[in-house]
Design an enzyme around this catalytic site. Structure first.
Site, short mmCIF file in Angstrom:
data_model
loop_
_atom_site.label_atom_id
_atom_site.label_comp_id
_atom_site.label_asym_id
_atom_site.label_seq_id
_atom_site.Cartn_x
_atom_site.Cartn_y
_atom_site.Cartn_z
N CYS A 28 0.83 -1.21 0.00
CA CYS A 28 0.00 0.00 0.00
C CYS A 28 0.87 1.26 0.00
CB CYS A 28 -0.89 -0.05 1.24
SG CYS A 28 -1.63 1.48 1.76
N CYS A 31 0.33 3.57 2.96
CA CYS A 31 0.89 2.95 4.16
C CYS A 31 2.38 3.24 4.27
CB CYS A 31 0.66 1.44 4.15
SG CYS A 31 -1.07 0.94 4.14
#
Length: 103
Positions: A28, A31
């Site tokens: 991600c 992230c």
């Protein structure tokens, strides 16, 4: 210091003090950006709050237990109880506010 944990360790770590848990995925993009922000925050708040990372793919039981629906998700705990939650990429001032309110 930011730690990466699995279920047994997380349950023990949540029981005392202020703990910020980052539910994330290795694939991600947001992230990864959040990780840099958390590393910076850890330099200032590392003595006052534990920051724990929980990989979404490796810990499906924890994801279900904490009702995490997407990543990144930050959950702030105080003495084992959830006190706040933010989903998506958060800016540093928002995360600091979460921490300050839990101290």
């Amino acid at each position: 210091m930011i730690k990466e944990l699995v279920k047994e360790e997380l349950t023990a770590d949540l029981s005392e003090g202020s703990v910020l848990v980052d539910f994330y995925s290795k694939t991600c993009g947001p992230c990864k950006m959040l990780s840099f922000i958390l590393n910076d925050i850890d330099k200032t708040y590392g003595e006052k709050v534990k920051i724990i990372k929980v990989d979404f793919e490796d810990n499906p039981d924890l994801i279900e237990e904490h009702r995490v629906e997407g990543y990144p998700t930050l959950v702030m705990f105080k003495d084992g109880k959830e006190v706040s939650r933010k989903s998506g990429l958060q800016q540093k001032p928002v995360i600091i506010k979460m921490i300050e309110e839990a101290l």
